[in-house]
Design a protein around this motif. Sequence first.
Motif, PDB file in Angstrom:
ATOM      1  N   LYS A 125       0.831  -1.215   0.000  1.00 33.72           N
ATOM      2  CA  LYS A 125       0.000   0.000   0.000  1.00 33.72           C
ATOM      3  C   LYS A 125       0.862   1.260   0.000  1.00 33.72           C
ATOM      4  CE  LYS A 125      -3.812  -2.285   2.415  1.00 33.72           C
ATOM      5  NZ  LYS A 125      -4.533  -2.407   3.707  1.00 33.72           N
ATOM      6  N   GLU A 126       2.003   1.191   0.665  1.00 29.78           N
ATOM      7  CA  GLU A 126       2.873   2.365   0.742  1.00 29.78           C
ATOM      8  C   GLU A 126       3.678   2.571  -0.541  1.00 29.78           C
ATOM      9  OE1 GLU A 126       5.335   1.762   4.129  1.00 29.78           O
ATOM     10  OE2 GLU A 126       3.696   1.906   5.586  1.00 29.78           O
ATOM     11  N   TRP A 127       4.096   1.482  -1.170  1.00 30.95           N
ATOM     12  CA  TRP A 127       5.030   1.579  -2.282  1.00 30.95           C
ATOM     13  C   TRP A 127       4.361   1.766  -3.638  1.00 30.95           C
ATOM     14  CZ3 TRP A 127       9.248  -2.788  -1.594  1.00 30.95           C
ATOM     15  CH2 TRP A 127       9.960  -2.541  -0.417  1.00 30.95           C
ATOM     16  N   ILE A 128       3.213   1.147  -3.854  1.00 38.15           N
ATOM     17  CA  ILE A 128       2.673   1.028  -5.209  1.00 38.15           C
ATOM     18  C   ILE A 128       1.852   2.264  -5.568  1.00 38.15           C
ATOM     19  CG2 ILE A 128       1.157  -0.330  -6.694  1.00 38.15           C
ATOM     20  CD1 ILE A 128       1.974  -2.752  -4.862  1.00 38.15           C
ATOM     21  N   LYS A 129       2.211   2.878  -6.688  1.00 43.05           N
ATOM     22  CA  LYS A 129       1.554   4.100  -7.146  1.00 43.05           C
ATOM     23  C   LYS A 129       1.177   3.954  -8.620  1.00 43.05           C
ATOM     24  CE  LYS A 129       4.031   7.054  -3.858  1.00 43.05           C
ATOM     25  NZ  LYS A 129       4.631   5.922  -3.139  1.00 43.05           N
ATOM     26  N   VAL A 130       0.007   4.454  -8.974  1.00 43.58           N
ATOM     27  CA  VAL A 130      -0.508   4.360 -10.334  1.00 43.58           C
ATOM     28  C   VAL A 130       0.054   5.497 -11.186  1.00 43.58           C
ATOM     29  CG1 VAL A 130      -2.569   4.388 -11.784  1.00 43.58           C
ATOM     30  CG2 VAL A 130      -2.619   3.207  -9.570  1.00 43.58           C
ATOM     31  N   ARG A 131       0.610   5.132 -12.329  1.00 43.44           N
ATOM     32  CA  ARG A 131       1.134   6.128 -13.276  1.00 43.44           C
ATOM     33  C   ARG A 131       0.025   6.719 -14.129  1.00 43.44           C
ATOM     34  NH1 ARG A 131       2.411   5.647 -18.659  1.00 43.44           N
ATOM     35  NH2 ARG A 131       2.251   3.377 -18.634  1.00 43.44           N
ATOM     36  N   LYS A 132      -0.842   5.856 -14.645  1.00 42.08           N
ATOM     37  CA  LYS A 132      -1.904   6.326 -15.528  1.00 42.08           C
ATOM     38  C   LYS A 132      -3.015   5.285 -15.584  1.00 42.08           C
ATOM     39  CE  LYS A 132      -2.662   8.215 -20.180  1.00 42.08           C
ATOM     40  NZ  LYS A 132      -2.025   8.625 -21.461  1.00 42.08           N
ATOM     41  N   LYS A 133      -4.256   5.761 -15.657  1.00 41.52           N
ATOM     42  CA  LYS A 133      -5.402   4.875 -15.807  1.00 41.52           C
ATOM     43  C   LYS A 133      -5.927   4.967 -17.238  1.00 41.52           C
ATOM     44  CE  LYS A 133      -6.931   5.063 -10.986  1.00 41.52           C
ATOM     45  NZ  LYS A 133      -8.068   5.332 -10.066  1.00 41.52           N
ATOM     46  N   PHE A 134      -6.155   3.793 -17.839  1.00 36.34           N
ATOM     47  CA  PHE A 134      -6.679   3.718 -19.198  1.00 36.34           C
ATOM     48  C   PHE A 134      -8.113   3.190 -19.127  1.00 36.34           C
ATOM     49  CE2 PHE A 134      -2.136   3.398 -19.400  1.00 36.34           C
ATOM     50  CZ  PHE A 134      -1.773   4.143 -20.518  1.00 36.34           C
ATOM     51  N   LEU A 135      -9.057   3.993 -19.537  1.00 33.06           N
ATOM     52  CA  LEU A 135     -10.462   3.613 -19.528  1.00 33.06           C
ATOM     53  C   LEU A 135     -10.879   3.125 -20.910  1.00 33.06           C
ATOM     54  CD1 LEU A 135     -10.120   5.408 -17.003  1.00 33.06           C
ATOM     55  CD2 LEU A 135     -12.458   6.213 -17.374  1.00 33.06           C
ATOM     56  N   PRO A 136     -11.724   2.094 -20.977  1.00 34.11           N
ATOM     57  CA  PRO A 136     -12.166   1.607 -22.288  1.00 34.11           C
ATOM     58  C   PRO A 136     -12.960   2.672 -23.037  1.00 34.11           C
ATOM     59  CG  PRO A 136     -13.405   0.560 -20.502  1.00 34.11           C
ATOM     60  CD  PRO A 136     -12.285   1.313 -19.866  1.00 34.11           C
ATOM     61  N   GLU A 137     -12.730   2.753 -24.334  1.00 33.29           N
ATOM     62  CA  GLU A 137     -13.423   3.735 -25.160  1.00 33.29           C
ATOM     63  C   GLU A 137     -14.685   3.104 -25.756  1.00 33.29           C
ATOM     64  OE1 GLU A 137     -10.713   5.207 -28.062  1.00 33.29           O
ATOM     65  OE2 GLU A 137      -9.372   6.127 -26.583  1.00 33.29           O
ATOM     66  N   PRO A 138     -15.849   3.669 -25.474  1.00 33.98           N
ATOM     67  CA  PRO A 138     -17.117   3.075 -25.933  1.00 33.98           C
ATOM     68  C   PRO A 138     -17.179   2.854 -27.444  1.00 33.98           C
ATOM     69  CG  PRO A 138     -17.532   4.793 -24.316  1.00 33.98           C
ATOM     70  CD  PRO A 138     -16.071   4.864 -24.638  1.00 33.98           C
ATOM     71  N   ASP A 139     -16.561   3.746 -28.233  1.00 34.13           N
ATOM     72  CA  ASP A 139     -16.663   3.611 -29.685  1.00 34.13           C
ATOM     73  C   ASP A 139     -15.821   2.462 -30.238  1.00 34.13           C
ATOM     74  OD1 ASP A 139     -14.260   4.813 -29.149  1.00 34.13           O
ATOM     75  OD2 ASP A 139     -14.342   6.227 -30.821  1.00 34.13           O
ATOM     76  N   ARG A 140     -14.966   1.862 -29.392  1.00 31.70           N
ATOM     77  CA  ARG A 140     -14.173   0.710 -29.828  1.00 31.70           C
ATOM     78  C   ARG A 140     -14.823  -0.617 -29.428  1.00 31.70           C
ATOM     79  NH1 ARG A 140     -11.034   1.153 -33.642  1.00 31.70           N
ATOM     80  NH2 ARG A 140      -9.703  -0.521 -32.879  1.00 31.70           N
TER      81      ARG A 140
END
Length: 499
Positions: free
Chosen positions: A455-470
């Motif tokens: 919990k202390e070490w792990i950090k999210v760089r970027k979140k990728f959300l699904p694109e509805p048109d795909r």
Amino acid sequence: MADKGRGVLVIDIGTESVRAALVDEEGKVRQIEGESPSFFSPHPGWAEQSPEEWWELSSQCVKNLNLKNSPMEIVALGVTAQMHAVVPVDNKGRVLLKQVPIWCDKRSQKICEEVSREISPQEQLSKTANLIIPNWTGPKMRWIKEYVPEVYNQTSVFLTAKDYLNFKLTGSYFTDFSEASGSFLFSWREKTWSNELLSLFGLDQEKLPPIIPSIQIVGQVQKEVAHFLDIPSGIPVICGAGDMLCLLLGGGMVEEGRSCDVAGTAADVSVFSPYPLISPKLMNLHHGIDGWISFGILDSGGGSLRWFRDAFYQDEGKTVSYAEIDKEAQTIDSAGLLFFPYLLGERLMGSPHARGVFLGILPHHQRKHFARAVMEGVAFDLKMSLEEIERLRQGRIPNLTAIGGGAKSNLWCRIKADVYEKEIWALEEAEGGIMGAAMLSFSSALKRPVSQLGKEWIKVRKKFLPEPDRREVYRKEYRRFKNFHDSLQNIFSQYGKED
């Protein structure tokens, strides 16, 4: 004088790289050194590496860190390594094979077929939480007994890559629950070696190491070894876990219910559960902490993209970077081109005799279409496993953390988000395996829970959300992928008859 801080030394033996790293208490990789090991495939389906080279390269990497001049106190040494290798060692500590079968070696396929006639699939799953496949260490040991009996007879203990390195460091041999659970000789309910399965394979239990928790200390670095490595003597060595489990710890799977997408040489999707998810379409390994990892795996995930890069992206003798491939492939879609990423066969969804296939090639397809098709093909394959995990859990997985070398690719993360129809969370620290091994080491040395460190070490760089048109585009392509996947199985079986 300021407190110099504490750190752990981690050694990571992969298929394509051997590395040593220094990690501090905040989970930051302060230094890292790497070397490339040799790979051998003397016959179709064989995959080998040299244990002595693992040790030589590991030693060189540690020396290159120059830890005697480090400002940090080294409180533990943790090893993680590719799983399912079989290293036969005699009573004098000598390796009895110059090159040993590693995780993706398929030479024991016929032995697996013979054993399957003695124990039904239902019994296999009930006893081990897995079906028998050539990747497991038990069939490899049986192969050695059957085809090189003089080696088997001289063997004092069979070790995996991680456990072999621990033996070189400390002179003691143990294994952990993660490696034992990948043997097909391990009773998942009792968490012990199974006498029944050992008898079925004709193997002697005294040739197997004792099983202990991953965070347990196996010994201290021997004085002469410490001198050779140019590190302080007396450093405690942690048993550690297989690279997949360490990678998952570094990917945030420190609590039950978490899910992960791994894109290394192999690729997999997995979930952390208190007990195995029993299915002929999934595999199960004991985690590096209490609990189980249920997963579907592709032996040539990132390996497929590396093959494609090396084969088709040479510019005047220089290999093009993955970032440049992303830049080219993100400008188009694959235009109906499908790739089946079975360069090293399949484990459970199909035949070990499967081959890589491009399907649907048309005149307008260019190199960039093939590159994107490789990325999509890996995602399509893993989605089949993800659907099985959700079916057994009776609940939808909303997101997966992305780790491994492939997680550095924003394009590949985007493709997976669209194919899976789930959020993909790429992490700041890509060195998941080293991070996981460091968590186990710090947890053992400082008595801090792995879950807290995660919990202390792990950090999210970027979140990728699904694109509805795909969504509809990829749903259509995925249905086509599954249909052709099943149709190809009869063709793949012909390779097994010819090999």
